[in-house]
Write a protein that holds these residues in place. Structure first.
Motif, mmCIF file in Angstrom:
data_model
loop_
_atom_site.group_PDB
_atom_site.id
_atom_site.type_symbol
_atom_site.label_atom_id
_atom_site.label_comp_id
_atom_site.label_asym_id
_atom_site.label_seq_id
_atom_site.Cartn_x
_atom_site.Cartn_y
_atom_site.Cartn_z
ATOM 1 N N VAL A 72 0.930 35.303 -39.213
ATOM 2 C CA VAL A 72 1.733 35.270 -37.870
ATOM 3 C C VAL A 72 2.770 33.869 -37.724
ATOM 4 N N LEU A 73 2.045 32.925 -38.245
ATOM 5 C CA LEU A 73 2.570 31.422 -38.311
ATOM 6 C C LEU A 73 4.074 31.611 -39.282
ATOM 7 N N ALA A 74 3.837 32.517 -40.412
ATOM 8 C CA ALA A 74 4.997 32.870 -41.032
ATOM 9 C C ALA A 74 6.099 33.513 -40.224
ATOM 10 N N SER A 75 5.745 34.216 -39.763
ATOM 11 C CA SER A 75 6.682 35.132 -38.582
ATOM 12 C C SER A 75 7.273 34.067 -37.510
ATOM 13 N N ASP A 76 6.517 33.215 -36.945
ATOM 14 C CA ASP A 76 7.014 32.175 -36.108
ATOM 15 C C ASP A 76 7.931 31.200 -36.667
ATOM 16 N N VAL A 77 7.554 30.595 -37.908
ATOM 17 C CA VAL A 77 8.562 29.842 -38.326
ATOM 18 C C VAL A 77 9.735 30.322 -39.036
ATOM 19 N N SER A 97 8.241 33.518 -24.170
ATOM 20 C CA SER A 97 8.176 32.669 -25.432
ATOM 21 C C SER A 97 7.106 32.850 -26.281
ATOM 22 N N VAL A 98 6.875 32.243 -27.283
ATOM 23 C CA VAL A 98 5.755 32.545 -28.146
ATOM 24 C C VAL A 98 4.266 32.448 -27.689
ATOM 25 N N LEU A 99 3.475 33.295 -28.143
ATOM 26 C CA LEU A 99 2.211 33.032 -27.547
ATOM 27 C C LEU A 99 1.355 31.978 -28.466
ATOM 28 N N GLY A 100 1.815 32.027 -29.906
ATOM 29 C CA GLY A 100 0.842 31.176 -30.809
ATOM 30 C C GLY A 100 -0.448 31.419 -30.730
ATOM 31 N N PRO A 101 -1.054 30.886 -31.860
ATOM 32 C CA PRO A 101 -2.496 31.270 -32.258
ATOM 33 C C PRO A 101 -3.654 30.637 -31.399
ATOM 34 N N PHE A 102 -3.211 29.634 -30.469
ATOM 35 C CA PHE A 102 -4.396 29.156 -29.899
ATOM 36 C C PHE A 102 -5.002 29.328 -28.637
ATOM 37 N N HIS A 103 -4.504 30.470 -27.857
ATOM 38 C CA HIS A 103 -4.953 30.824 -26.724
ATOM 39 C C HIS A 103 -6.410 31.305 -26.773
ATOM 40 N N MET A 154 -4.310 18.376 -30.049
ATOM 41 C CA MET A 154 -4.880 19.546 -30.646
ATOM 42 C C MET A 154 -5.349 20.386 -29.290
ATOM 43 N N TYR A 155 -5.367 21.735 -29.811
ATOM 44 C CA TYR A 155 -5.900 22.720 -28.870
ATOM 45 C C TYR A 155 -7.333 22.758 -29.044
ATOM 46 N N ALA A 156 -8.162 23.259 -27.957
ATOM 47 C CA ALA A 156 -9.605 23.200 -28.027
ATOM 48 C C ALA A 156 -10.085 24.208 -29.438
ATOM 49 N N THR A 190 2.247 19.279 -34.127
ATOM 50 C CA THR A 190 2.914 20.017 -35.468
ATOM 51 C C THR A 190 2.072 21.588 -35.584
ATOM 52 N N VAL A 191 2.708 22.386 -35.789
ATOM 53 C CA VAL A 191 1.834 23.541 -36.387
ATOM 54 C C VAL A 191 1.153 23.396 -37.413
ATOM 55 N N PRO A 192 0.276 24.195 -37.816
ATOM 56 C CA PRO A 192 -0.489 23.885 -39.045
ATOM 57 C C PRO A 192 0.410 24.106 -40.379
ATOM 58 N N TRP A 209 7.334 20.204 -36.398
ATOM 59 C CA TRP A 209 7.094 19.932 -34.937
ATOM 60 C C TRP A 209 7.421 21.062 -33.795
ATOM 61 N N ARG A 210 6.682 20.961 -32.956
ATOM 62 C CA ARG A 210 6.953 21.784 -31.820
ATOM 63 C C ARG A 210 7.630 20.844 -30.502
ATOM 64 N N PRO A 211 8.259 20.803 -29.464
ATOM 65 C CA PRO A 211 8.487 20.106 -28.382
ATOM 66 C C PRO A 211 7.400 20.365 -27.466
ATOM 67 N N SER A 212 6.894 19.449 -26.820
ATOM 68 C CA SER A 212 5.519 19.429 -25.980
ATOM 69 C C SER A 212 5.775 20.491 -24.930
ATOM 70 N N HIS A 213 4.687 21.306 -24.615
ATOM 71 C CA HIS A 213 4.943 22.474 -23.630
ATOM 72 C C HIS A 213 3.512 22.862 -23.063
ATOM 73 N N LEU A 214 3.722 23.499 -21.973
ATOM 74 C CA LEU A 214 2.570 24.212 -21.462
ATOM 75 C C LEU A 214 2.694 25.770 -21.414
ATOM 76 N N HIS A 215 1.723 26.160 -21.867
ATOM 77 C CA HIS A 215 1.689 27.803 -22.019
ATOM 78 C C HIS A 215 1.037 28.323 -20.821
ATOM 79 N N PHE A 216 1.816 29.572 -20.513
ATOM 80 C CA PHE A 216 1.279 30.468 -19.512
ATOM 81 C C PHE A 216 1.367 31.921 -19.938
ATOM 82 N N THR A 228 4.640 33.091 -21.696
ATOM 83 C CA THR A 228 5.851 32.059 -21.547
ATOM 84 C C THR A 228 5.282 30.698 -21.980
ATOM 85 N N GLU A 229 6.256 29.636 -21.777
ATOM 86 C CA GLU A 229 5.801 28.252 -21.924
ATOM 87 C C GLU A 229 6.861 27.355 -21.308
ATOM 88 N N ILE A 230 6.585 26.294 -20.678
ATOM 89 C CA ILE A 230 7.621 25.307 -20.376
ATOM 90 C C ILE A 230 7.806 24.090 -20.922
HETATM 91 C C1 BEZ Z 1 1.847 27.312 -30.147
HETATM 92 O O1 BEZ Z 1 2.707 26.917 -29.361
HETATM 93 O O2 BEZ Z 1 0.713 27.153 -29.664
HETATM 94 C C2 BEZ Z 1 1.937 27.653 -31.477
HETATM 95 C C3 BEZ Z 1 3.098 28.820 -31.673
HETATM 96 C C4 BEZ Z 1 3.626 29.049 -32.755
HETATM 97 C C5 BEZ Z 1 2.763 28.675 -33.836
HETATM 98 C C6 BEZ Z 1 1.958 27.699 -33.902
HETATM 99 C C7 BEZ Z 1 1.655 27.097 -32.479
#
Ligand code: BEZ
Ligand code: FE
Length: 288
Positions: A72-77, A97-103, A154-156, A190-192, A209-216, A228-230
């Motif tokens: 999924v990370l490969a698909s993301d980047v 916007s992207v869900l990411g793997p940390f929810h 870091m996420y939980a 940073t993403v892993p 790096w990802r810009p700072s964001h809050l996921h919803f 989404t995220e802001i």
């Molecule tokens: C995130 O925002 O949590 C995230 C999204 C894509 C890849 C890694 C992290």
């Protein structure tokens, strides 16, 4: 066909598909293989380069686990996750916007006005808004699943110091569609990058790096769920998010306000002594 050549191999592949192949499968496999073959012809792909590609996929599989989603990370980047998102987001609704793997699902309820940061320090951010339908009417009973990193980036699920649902909360809105909560201003992170995806980023001279964001995740019966995220408009990585998640309508100004303007009826009311940040993020959901 017996005599396969570099020019007819794509047609030969299509000919191998049974006539009973599901039409969508035929379309997707046909297009995928046509692009793969064109890619190899166009770049004159060498054996070594082909082997490096296979080693990348094997490397992803080797680190893949319940907590580490390298594919999924490969698909993301590569921008694929964001492209699929944009292809299917409703033009009338708030951008996805992207869900990411940390929810982490199953977060505890966060009441209206609750404080998601709990004992963590840092700049207080009051986030509020209204969940509406495309006609502008509030959606009573909509549910917001909110998550972000701790101030250490870091996420939980990545951090032994945090409990399972740290910086996660689930809020249900009332008849007015309003939500409000406090947290700390999220940080960029940073993403892993310690696996094969990190190797690709480095090989391409890219940062993680990802810009700072809050996921919803916003859900309501009868409406399309929105992931989404802001982002704050002053983030240094806004124009270079490594996973391509930034959309114009998700970039918000976090306004600094004096402590005296902190509203009543919140968990932290009466406890704010320094200026705080405030962002208003209204969400529009499209019908199912
Ligand atoms: C995130 O925002 O949590 C995230 C999204 C894509 C890849 C890694 C992290
Ligand atoms: Fe994130």
């Amino acid at each position: 066909m017996r005599s396969v050549t570099k020019d007819n191999i794509t047609d030969v592949f299509m000919g191998y598909l049974s006539k009973d192949t599901d039409p969508r499968m035929r379309e997707i496999m046909g297009s995928l293989v046509r692009h793969l073959h064109d890619f190899a012809r166009e770049t004159n792909l060498t054996h070594n380069e082909w082997r490096a590609g296979i080693a990348f996929l094997e490397g992803c599989a080797a680190v893949e686990s319940a907590d580490r989603h390298e594919f999924v990370l490969a698909s993301d980047v590569l921008g694929l996750s964001s492209l699929v998102d944009m292809l299917h987001s409703s033009p009338e609704a708030t951008s996805s916007s992207v869900l990411g793997p940390f929810h982490v699902s199953g977060a505890p309820a966060l009441p209206f006005g609750g404080d998601m940061k709990r004992h963590y320090g840092g700049p207080v951010l009051l986030t509020e808004g209204v969940i509406r339908d495309v006609e502008g009417n509030p959606i009573a009973g909509a549910e917001l699943d909110i998550w972000q990193t701790a101030p250490n980036g870091m996420y939980a699920s990545q951090d032994e110091e945090q409990d399972t649902y740290s910086f996660h909360g689930l809020m249900t809105v009332g008849d007015d569609g309003r939500y409000a909560f406090t947290t700390v201003k999220p940080v960029e992170y940073t993403v892993p990058s310690d696996g094969p995806v990190g190797d690709i980023l480095r090989a391409c001279g890219r940062h993680p790096w990802r810009p700072s964001h809050l996921h919803f995740i916003v859900k309501a019966p009868g409406y399309r769920s929105l992931v989404t995220e802001i982002f704050p408009d002053d983030d240094p990585y806004l124009d270079q998010d490594t996973v391509f998640g930034v959309r114009d309508d998700l970039v918000m100004t976090y306004v600094e306000r004096p402590a005296s303007e902190f509203p009543d009826g919140m968990e932290l009311s009466g406890k704010i002594t320094k200026p705080f940040l405030h962002v208003n993020f209204d969400v529009t959901l499209a019908r199912d």
